[in-house]
Every structure is written in structure tokens, then in C-alpha cells.
Scaffold this active site. Structure first.
Site, PDB file in Angstrom:
ATOM      1  N   THR A  46       0.939  -1.138  -0.061  1.00 46.22           N
ATOM      2  CA  THR A  46      -0.090   0.012   0.046  1.00 46.22           C
ATOM      3  C   THR A  46       0.766   0.846  -0.116  1.00 46.22           C
ATOM      4  OG1 THR A  46      -1.819  -1.209   1.211  1.00 46.22           O
ATOM      5  CG2 THR A  46      -1.691   1.165   1.241  1.00 46.22           C
ATOM      6  N   TYR A 134       3.707 -12.269   5.708  1.00 53.04           N
ATOM      7  CA  TYR A 134       2.684 -11.729   4.620  1.00 53.04           C
ATOM      8  C   TYR A 134       2.282 -12.685   3.717  1.00 53.04           C
ATOM      9  CZ  TYR A 134       0.166  -8.113   1.862  1.00 53.04           C
ATOM     10  OH  TYR A 134      -0.573  -7.400   1.110  1.00 53.04           O
ATOM     11  N   LYS A 162      -0.137 -11.989   8.546  1.00 56.56           N
ATOM     12  CA  LYS A 162      -1.210 -10.985   7.855  1.00 56.56           C
ATOM     13  C   LYS A 162      -1.582 -12.150   6.780  1.00 56.56           C
ATOM     14  CE  LYS A 162      -1.875  -7.306   4.664  1.00 56.56           C
ATOM     15  NZ  LYS A 162      -1.308  -5.953   4.034  1.00 56.56           N
ATOM     16  N   VAL A 204      -4.929  -5.988   9.320  1.00 50.93           N
ATOM     17  CA  VAL A 204      -3.849  -5.146   8.676  1.00 50.93           C
ATOM     18  C   VAL A 204      -4.814  -4.495   7.566  1.00 50.93           C
ATOM     19  CG1 VAL A 204      -1.473  -4.942   7.412  1.00 50.93           C
ATOM     20  CG2 VAL A 204      -1.977  -6.554   9.249  1.00 50.93           C
TER      21      VAL A 204
END
EC number: 4.3.3.7
Length: 295
Positions: A46, A134, A162, A204
């Protein structure tokens, strides 16, 4: 390790020249901390990590640590598909003073599960920092299997995941088979309540840039046992969560922040700004319910 209920995957503000806008970054950090963020991920996807240079990442880590000043954990996105490079960046991030690192599955290389295990193990053993794994097969192509996650959870400083594979069955198995204290976070805003219901810790989030306090209320009500109210809040927030992903992330959330007076600039190529039709969808989501957001 628990990083709180809402970990915001922070966008990276850019100025009109496409360079990191540090005054805007300071404003954004303070905005997020005032609006429900329990921890920050810096230079994740992001944050447009693929287009940030190593020098930019290091500068951004240090700036964020200085601005946050211990108020919440700062999690540095130091993962890549280059194990040696990730080790080096992780060591530098630790020296800067971040609180943890997030390591994405090695994308594009398409390693086997043993390769993934050795990749994460090598990086984790190079640092004393807590590590959040992740898993996002939709972007990285490779999926970290439950067995591999369980193996990795035995490494003392690998403490969280995540999970963005959308598979609640797999998430349930991870929660069941990993040690007490290993935290699973949803990597999808819309799955926050379902993930909490199977034993996840939180999310998250991207949407927390805009509706962080509202998401905190939803989670709080769920954990207090007011399932009906939490479900009502989930349904009310869902159109916003969906609208922010009307285009590849982070174009939508950056547009929403700019519309709500939190200036973060545009995106770097190959990301592009929203077109008029997409922008209208975001604008409608922002105004559909004044209890969610007013601008």
C-alpha cells in the site's frame, strides 16, 4: 506478539514531483493515530514499496519512527523476492529503531515451500525484531501453506501473520496449530469480522485510513459480545471498504484521503490515478452515510 486490533498499511505521500512528501507524511501519521490505528506498516505494498528505492525506504522508516515517537509500533516492510537484500534492509531497519518487520512471500520467483521456509528463516535469524509474515498469493503468485506457516511459527521471533488468501479454513488451521501468542491478522478489510470469529486478532487495513475509528467500534462490539451491532457496523462500512479497491491499491485510498482533506498526492507509475467513473464511486461511498465520514 500483539500489534493491536487495527494495523494500518500506510500509503506513502508524494508531492507534485513524485517525491516523498515528508510534511504530508507527518500529517498522515498523526491523522492515523488520532483515528484508530494501533500500529503502522511502512513501505508495504500500500506504501508503493515496489517503486521506492532502498534509500527512500530507509529515510521513510527513520522519519516515521521519529514522528511516531513510541506512540504505536512501527512495522517496516522489508520483505522482497531477494533474500540477501531483505536481510540487509531488515538489519538497517532494526538499527533505525523500528519495532518489527513485515516480510511478504517471495513474489515472481515462485519458490517451493522449502524455499519459502528458508527465505523467511534466513531473514528472521538476521534480526532480533519481531517478524510478521505476509501471505498474499493474489499478488505474489505463491501461497504459503499452513504447514510452512506452522514450521515458521516455531522460530521465536516470527510472531504474526497477515493472511490475505481469503481462505478461512486455512486460517482456522493456522490458529489451531501455531503456538499461543502467535497472532493472525486478516489481510482483507471485508473479512475482519469473519477472521475475528475464528480466533484472529485483528486486521492489517487499508480502509482504516478513512474509517479507522468506525472499524475500532465494530471490533470492540464484536469482542464485547454484541454481535448484532458489530454485524450492523460491518454492513454499513462494507461499501466504503469495497469502493477503496475500485482500482488497484493504493489509487482508491489515496483519492479518498485527498477528498477528505488529508493530502497525500498521487501514485507512482505503474499505478495510475482513478478515472472519473472510479472517482465518482469513491465520492459516493464517502457521502452515502454521514455517520461514516463527512467531508
Amino acid at each position: 506478539m500483539n500489534f493491536g486490533q487495527i494495523v494500518t498499511a500506510m500509503v506513502t505521500p508524494f508531492n507534485e514531483h513524485g517525491e516523498i512528501d515528508f510534511p504530508a507524511t507527518r500529517n498522515l501519521i498523526n491523522h492515523l493515530l488520532a483515528n484508530g490505528t494501533d500500529a503502522l506498516v511502512v513501505a508495504g505494498t500500500t506504501g508503493e514499496s515496489p517503486t521506492l528505492t532502498t534509500e527512500e525506504k530507509i529515510t521513510l522508516f527513520k522519519f516515521t519512527v521519529d514522528v511516531v515517537a513510541g506512540r504505536v509500533p512501527v512495522i517496516a516492510g522489508t520483505g522482497s523476492n531477494n533474500t540477501r537484500e531483505s536481510v540487509e534492509l531488515t538489519i538497517q531497519a532494526e538499527n533505525i529503531g523500528v519495532d518489527a518487520v513485515m516480510l511478504v512471500a517471495a513474489y515472481y520467483n515462485n519458490p517451493c515451500q522449502e524455499g519459502l521456509y528458508q527465505h523467511f528463516k534466513t531473514i528472521a535469524e538476521a534480526t532480533s525484531l519481531p517478524v510478521m509474515l505476509y501471505n498474499i498469493p493474489g499478488r505474489s503468485v505463491v501461497n504459503i501453506t499452513v504447514d510452512t506457516i506452522v514450521r515458521l511459527s516455531a522460530i521465536p521471533n516470527i510472531v504474526a501473520l497477515k493472511e490475505a488468501n481469503g481462505n478461512l479454513d486455512a486460517m482456522s488451521e493456522v490458529i489451531d496449530r501455531t503456538p499461543v501468542g502467535f497472532s493472525l491478522y486478516s489481510g482483507d478489510d471485508a473479512l475482519t469480522i469473519p477472521v475475528l470469529s475464528i480466533g484472529g486478532v485483528g486486521v492489517v487495513s487499508v480502509s482504516s485510513h478513512i474509517i479507522g475509528n468506525e472499524m475500532q467500534s465494530m471490533i470492540r462490539n464484536f469482542k464485547l459480545g454484541d454481535i448484532q451491532q458489530a454485524a450492523k457496523e460491518h454492513r454499513r462500512l462494507l461499501p466504503m471498504m469495497k469502493a477503496l479497491f475500485v482500482a488497484p491499491n493504493p489509487s482508491g485510498v489515496k483519492a479518498a484521503l485527498n477528498l477528505t482533506g488529508v493530502s497525500v498526492g498521487g501514485v507512482r507509475l505503474p499505478m495510475i490515478p482513478l478515472n472519473d467513473e472510479q472517482l465518482l464511486i469513491v465520492q459516493k461511498a464517502l457521502t452515502v452515510n454521514e455517520e461514516v465520514i463527512i467531508y
